[in-house]
Design a protein around this motif. Structure first.
Motif, PDB file in Angstrom:
ATOM      1  N   ILE A  11     -30.628  11.010  10.317  1.00  0.00           N
ATOM      2  CA  ILE A  11     -30.890  12.441  10.472  1.00  0.00           C
ATOM      3  C   ILE A  11     -32.012  12.584  11.491  1.00  0.00           C
ATOM      4  CG2 ILE A  11     -31.513  14.582   9.267  1.00  0.00           C
ATOM      5  CD1 ILE A  11     -30.710  12.928   6.658  1.00  0.00           C
ATOM      6  N   ARG A  12     -31.720  13.247  12.593  1.00  0.00           N
ATOM      7  CA  ARG A  12     -32.680  13.319  13.699  1.00  0.00           C
ATOM      8  C   ARG A  12     -33.423  14.647  13.726  1.00  0.00           C
ATOM      9  NH1 ARG A  12     -33.065   9.302  17.042  1.00  0.00           N
ATOM     10  NH2 ARG A  12     -31.306   8.002  17.710  1.00  0.00           N
ATOM     11  N   GLN A  13     -34.738  14.544  13.951  1.00  0.00           N
ATOM     12  CA  GLN A  13     -35.584  15.681  14.300  1.00  0.00           C
ATOM     13  C   GLN A  13     -35.538  16.809  13.288  1.00  0.00           C
ATOM     14  OE1 GLN A  13     -37.740  15.713  17.371  1.00  0.00           O
ATOM     15  NE2 GLN A  13     -37.354  13.666  16.548  1.00  0.00           N
ATOM     16  N   ALA A  14     -35.516  16.451  12.011  1.00  0.00           N
ATOM     17  CA  ALA A  14     -35.630  17.446  10.934  1.00  0.00           C
ATOM     18  C   ALA A  14     -37.090  17.571  10.529  1.00  0.00           C
ATOM     19  CB  ALA A  14     -34.795  17.037   9.724  1.00  0.00           C
ATOM     20  N   ALA A  15     -37.485  18.745  10.118  1.00  0.00           N
ATOM     21  CA  ALA A  15     -38.754  18.868   9.408  1.00  0.00           C
ATOM     22  C   ALA A  15     -38.563  18.201   8.046  1.00  0.00           C
ATOM     23  CB  ALA A  15     -39.134  20.324   9.247  1.00  0.00           C
ATOM     24  N   VAL A  16     -39.528  17.393   7.619  1.00  0.00           N
ATOM     25  CA  VAL A  16     -39.394  16.647   6.364  1.00  0.00           C
ATOM     26  C   VAL A  16     -40.460  17.111   5.382  1.00  0.00           C
ATOM     27  CG1 VAL A  16     -39.584  14.379   5.271  1.00  0.00           C
ATOM     28  CG2 VAL A  16     -38.324  14.626   7.415  1.00  0.00           C
ATOM     29  N   PHE A  17     -40.003  17.662   4.247  1.00  0.00           N
ATOM     30  CA  PHE A  17     -40.925  17.913   3.133  1.00  0.00           C
ATOM     31  C   PHE A  17     -40.855  16.687   2.251  1.00  0.00           C
ATOM     32  CE2 PHE A  17     -42.017  19.317  -1.128  1.00  0.00           C
ATOM     33  CZ  PHE A  17     -43.230  19.935  -0.888  1.00  0.00           C
ATOM     34  N   ASP A  18     -41.941  15.932   2.202  1.00  0.00           N
ATOM     35  CA  ASP A  18     -41.897  14.609   1.568  1.00  0.00           C
ATOM     36  C   ASP A  18     -42.200  14.627   0.075  1.00  0.00           C
ATOM     37  OD1 ASP A  18     -44.620  15.037   1.471  1.00  0.00           O
ATOM     38  OD2 ASP A  18     -45.168  13.339   2.743  1.00  0.00           O
ATOM     39  N   GLY A  19     -42.334  15.804  -0.504  1.00  0.00           N
ATOM     40  CA  GLY A  19     -42.688  15.952  -1.912  1.00  0.00           C
ATOM     41  C   GLY A  19     -44.019  16.636  -2.094  1.00  0.00           C
ATOM     42  N   SER A  20     -44.832  16.634  -1.027  1.00  0.00           N
ATOM     43  CA  SER A  20     -46.140  17.287  -1.101  1.00  0.00           C
ATOM     44  C   SER A  20     -46.515  18.031   0.174  1.00  0.00           C
ATOM     45  CB  SER A  20     -47.230  16.252  -1.413  1.00  0.00           C
ATOM     46  OG  SER A  20     -47.278  15.240  -0.411  1.00  0.00           O
ATOM     47  N   ARG A  21     -45.965  17.619   1.327  1.00  0.00           N
ATOM     48  CA  ARG A  21     -46.334  18.280   2.575  1.00  0.00           C
ATOM     49  C   ARG A  21     -45.165  18.259   3.546  1.00  0.00           C
ATOM     50  NH1 ARG A  21     -48.513  14.630   6.756  1.00  0.00           N
ATOM     51  NH2 ARG A  21     -47.955  12.479   6.165  1.00  0.00           N
ATOM     52  N   LEU A  22     -45.236  19.123   4.563  1.00  0.00           N
ATOM     53  CA  LEU A  22     -44.195  19.229   5.576  1.00  0.00           C
ATOM     54  C   LEU A  22     -44.643  18.486   6.828  1.00  0.00           C
ATOM     55  CD1 LEU A  22     -41.433  20.706   6.063  1.00  0.00           C
ATOM     56  CD2 LEU A  22     -42.770  22.414   7.324  1.00  0.00           C
ATOM     57  N   VAL A  23     -43.764  17.627   7.341  1.00  0.00           N
ATOM     58  CA  VAL A  23     -44.019  16.891   8.576  1.00  0.00           C
ATOM     59  C   VAL A  23     -42.929  17.270   9.569  1.00  0.00           C
ATOM     60  CG1 VAL A  23     -44.357  14.633   9.629  1.00  0.00           C
ATOM     61  CG2 VAL A  23     -44.998  14.997   7.232  1.00  0.00           C
ATOM     62  N   ALA A  24     -43.327  17.711  10.751  1.00  0.00           N
ATOM     63  CA  ALA A  24     -42.372  18.202  11.736  1.00  0.00           C
ATOM     64  C   ALA A  24     -41.649  17.056  12.447  1.00  0.00           C
ATOM     65  CB  ALA A  24     -43.090  19.074  12.761  1.00  0.00           C
ATOM     66  N   ALA A  25     -40.427  17.340  12.872  1.00  0.00           N
ATOM     67  CA  ALA A  25     -39.660  16.507  13.809  1.00  0.00           C
ATOM     68  C   ALA A  25     -39.657  15.030  13.434  1.00  0.00           C
ATOM     69  CB  ALA A  25     -40.206  16.694  15.222  1.00  0.00           C
ATOM     70  N   GLN A  26     -39.078  14.731  12.278  1.00  0.00           N
ATOM     71  CA  GLN A  26     -38.965  13.347  11.827  1.00  0.00           C
ATOM     72  C   GLN A  26     -37.502  12.898  11.834  1.00  0.00           C
ATOM     73  OE1 GLN A  26     -41.892  11.227  10.275  1.00  0.00           O
ATOM     74  NE2 GLN A  26     -42.390  12.506  12.042  1.00  0.00           N
ATOM     75  N   ASP A  27     -37.307  11.608  12.049  1.00  0.00           N
ATOM     76  CA  ASP A  27     -36.003  10.980  11.856  1.00  0.00           C
ATOM     77  C   ASP A  27     -36.026  10.265  10.506  1.00  0.00           C
ATOM     78  OD1 ASP A  27     -35.521  11.799  14.426  1.00  0.00           O
ATOM     79  OD2 ASP A  27     -35.581   9.791  15.310  1.00  0.00           O
ATOM     80  N   VAL A  28     -34.911  10.326   9.789  1.00  0.00           N
ATOM     81  CA  VAL A  28     -34.793   9.644   8.495  1.00  0.00           C
ATOM     82  C   VAL A  28     -33.489   8.863   8.486  1.00  0.00           C
ATOM     83  CG1 VAL A  28     -34.622   9.916   5.988  1.00  0.00           C
ATOM     84  CG2 VAL A  28     -36.152  11.407   7.302  1.00  0.00           C
ATOM     85  N   LEU A  29     -33.583   7.576   8.172  1.00  0.00           N
ATOM     86  CA  LEU A  29     -32.421   6.704   8.142  1.00  0.00           C
ATOM     87  C   LEU A  29     -32.037   6.407   6.696  1.00  0.00           C
ATOM     88  CD1 LEU A  29     -30.372   4.874   9.647  1.00  0.00           C
ATOM     89  CD2 LEU A  29     -32.077   3.028   9.477  1.00  0.00           C
ATOM     90  N   LEU A  51     -26.864  12.858  12.474  1.00  0.00           N
ATOM     91  CA  LEU A  51     -26.858  14.294  12.202  1.00  0.00           C
ATOM     92  C   LEU A  51     -28.037  14.945  12.900  1.00  0.00           C
ATOM     93  CD1 LEU A  51     -26.108  14.431   8.349  1.00  0.00           C
ATOM     94  CD2 LEU A  51     -24.490  14.612  10.243  1.00  0.00           C
ATOM     95  N   ASP A  52     -27.806  16.111  13.452  1.00  0.00           N
ATOM     96  CA  ASP A  52     -28.867  16.868  14.107  1.00  0.00           C
ATOM     97  C   ASP A  52     -29.609  17.685  13.054  1.00  0.00           C
ATOM     98  OD1 ASP A  52     -30.518  18.279  15.756  1.00  0.00           O
ATOM     99  OD2 ASP A  52     -28.922  19.466  16.711  1.00  0.00           O
ATOM    100  N   GLY A  53     -30.912  17.395  12.894  1.00  0.00           N
ATOM    101  CA  GLY A  53     -31.707  18.121  11.913  1.00  0.00           C
ATOM    102  C   GLY A  53     -32.559  19.216  12.515  1.00  0.00           C
ATOM    103  N   ALA A  54     -32.427  19.490  13.802  1.00  0.00           N
ATOM    104  CA  ALA A  54     -33.253  20.504  14.450  1.00  0.00           C
ATOM    105  C   ALA A  54     -33.048  21.860  13.787  1.00  0.00           C
ATOM    106  CB  ALA A  54     -32.915  20.581  15.931  1.00  0.00           C
ATOM    107  N   GLY A  55     -34.161  22.523  13.451  1.00  0.00           N
ATOM    108  CA  GLY A  55     -34.081  23.813  12.794  1.00  0.00           C
ATOM    109  C   GLY A  55     -33.802  23.727  11.309  1.00  0.00           C
ATOM    110  N   ARG A  56     -33.813  22.517  10.794  1.00  0.00           N
ATOM    111  CA  ARG A  56     -33.508  22.293   9.388  1.00  0.00           C
ATOM    112  C   ARG A  56     -34.642  21.525   8.718  1.00  0.00           C
ATOM    113  NH1 ARG A  56     -27.183  20.572  10.551  1.00  0.00           N
ATOM    114  NH2 ARG A  56     -26.420  22.717  10.771  1.00  0.00           N
ATOM    115  N   THR A  57     -34.622  21.532   7.378  1.00  0.00           N
ATOM    116  CA  THR A  57     -35.635  20.829   6.597  1.00  0.00           C
ATOM    117  C   THR A  57     -34.948  19.861   5.647  1.00  0.00           C
ATOM    118  OG1 THR A  57     -37.117  22.742   6.701  1.00  0.00           O
ATOM    119  CG2 THR A  57     -37.599  21.078   5.031  1.00  0.00           C
TER     120      THR A  57
END
Length: 424
Positions: A11-29, A51-57
């Motif tokens: 998943i490319r370039q999604a904002a990631v809420f990791d359980g406590s905070r939001l981190v912008a523009a992350q890739d997750v494999l 998958l394109d995660g731009a604009g998504r969380t």
């Protein structure tokens, strides 16, 4: 029926809420059942789905910290709405074992942890439901000398945690017998000796204070029978308890259940259980006293107490008390989105409500493999359009969902409902 992803997913370039905070523009494999890597610029391996995660969380799968689960249709409904784990708070031991076994075998259902038989006094809540023929008879606890054997029996029947009822009938207008504080303390001690967390059914201020004083780990409801005084709020903080406010269940006892708005939301309605929608239409025309009986609680008191506890450091866990039926609109899956909206309305920020839905319940119940986004954790993941840390209802716009690394096909239940039912 479990299926595994045939290739890794990036998943490319999604904002990631990791359980406590939001981190912008992350890739997750995602690789197999686990999160393999999280970073700013990950390389896609050969054959990976991208998958394109731009604009998504991207968020951890949601955890409902208070349900009553009786068939796999409910676990399917929960998963359709992004809930990858349910924490069942009591019921038939045989049913609980079947639900957990089904969830262990199938990634098209939410996972579940179970309490099996809750502890109560002879004739205490919910024994009145036995009298009405709604549930089967179950063992009770007459005194502290029976506590150890009772807990041992729950462990033998597969309990993951212990539910304790402290309910004097205030909420339902019917006096009910209670276990003594000594008995509650003995139950908690016996559970802790066996590695079980303890959760108390406490709708009233007196019950909540008794549970805290006896050493309970968590309250399954926020006190709702009146305004909580500072001493109770401070005792909850000092006692290190967690609280599951169950605001949506409490609104279900009023003339304005949260579910009315949920059923009308076009992001949710297509995935709602058709029978629940039909039942909800009937509930709309029936007064709460006719549906449920005399009501002695108010969700506004629970919301106020929960917020004040939270402000003193008490973890809040999102949970619905989802059951369905018997004149109560709260159900699995869709009601959870109402709970999060009510937590925000009570005073939490959307990000704080998201923690209550992910990391907080995982921490409270020792589920160290989920509730966050980090390498090595389960790939229970939810991708949504927009930013739910600004608007928690963005969680309703699900674009992709994984349970244990397996992509979940969000088919409307009208087409598949009978596929998920289980024979008792």
């Amino acid at each position: 029926m479990t299926t595994q992803a045939t290739s890794p997913t990036l998943i490319r370039q999604a904002a990631v809420f990791d359980g406590s905070r939001l981190v912008a523009a992350q890739d997750v494999l995602i690789d197999g059942p686990l999160i393999a890597a999280v970073g700013a610029h990950l390389e896609a391996s050969a054959g990976a789905t991208v998958l394109d995660g731009a604009g998504r969380t991207l968020l951890p799968g949601l955890i409902d910290a208070h349900t009553h689960t009786t068939d796999t249709t409910q676990l399917r409904q929960a998963l359709l709405f992004g809930i990858t784990t349910e924490l069942d708070m009591g019921g038939s031991a045989g049913t609980a074992r079947r639900m957990r076994a089904a969830a262990n075998e199938r990634d098209d259902l939410a996972d579940v942890r179970v309490a099996t038989t809750g502890a109560t006094a002879p004739g205490g809540h919910p024994c009145q439901l036995v009298e009405l023929g709604m549930i089967e008879p179950f063992p009770t606890v007459a005194g502290p000398d029976e506590a150890d054997a009772f807990v041992a029996a729950r462990v033998a029947e597969g309990a993951d945690h212990l539910k304790i009822f402290i309910e004097d009938g205030t909420a339902i207008g019917k006096p009910l017998p209670l276990m003594s504080p000594q008995t509650v303390t003995a139950l908690i001690r016996a559970a802790h000796e066996r590695g079980l967390r303890t959760v108390a059914h406490t709708l009233t201020r007196d019950a909540a204070r008794q549970a805290i004083d006896c050493g309970i780990d968590g309250l399954a409801h926020a006190p709702a029978d009146g305004p909580s005084d500072p001493a109770l709020i401070e005792a909850a903080a000092a006692g290190g308890v967690f609280v599951v406010p169950t605001l949506t269940a409490l609104t279900g006892m009023t003339t304005t259940p949260a579910e009315y708005e949920l059923a009308d939301d076009p992001r949710l309605h297509p995935y709602a259980d058709p029978q629940w929608l039909a039942d909800l239409d009937e509930i709309r025309t029936t007064a709460p006293a006719q549906r449920i009986g005399p009501i002695g609680v108010d969700p506004r008191h629970a919301a106020d107490a929960a917020l004040r506890m939270y402000q003193l450091g008490v973890p809040l866990l999102a949970g619905t008390d989802g059951t369905g039926g018997h004149g109560h609109p709260t159900t699995h899956g869709i009601s959870y989105h109402g709970e999060l909206a009510l937590l925000v309305a009570a005073g939490l920020t959307p990000a704080q409500a998201l923690t209550a839905a992910t990391a907080a319940p995982a921490d409270a119940f020792g589920l160290t493999d989920r509730g966050r986004i980090a390498p090595g954790l389960r790939a229970d993941l939810l991708l949504v359009d927009g930013d739910p840390t600004r608007d928690v209802t963005a969680l309703r716009s699900i674009t992709a969902l994984w349970r244990n690394g397996t992509p979940v096909e969000r088919t409307a239940p009208r087409a598949v409902q009978t596929q998920y039912q289980i024979q008792e």
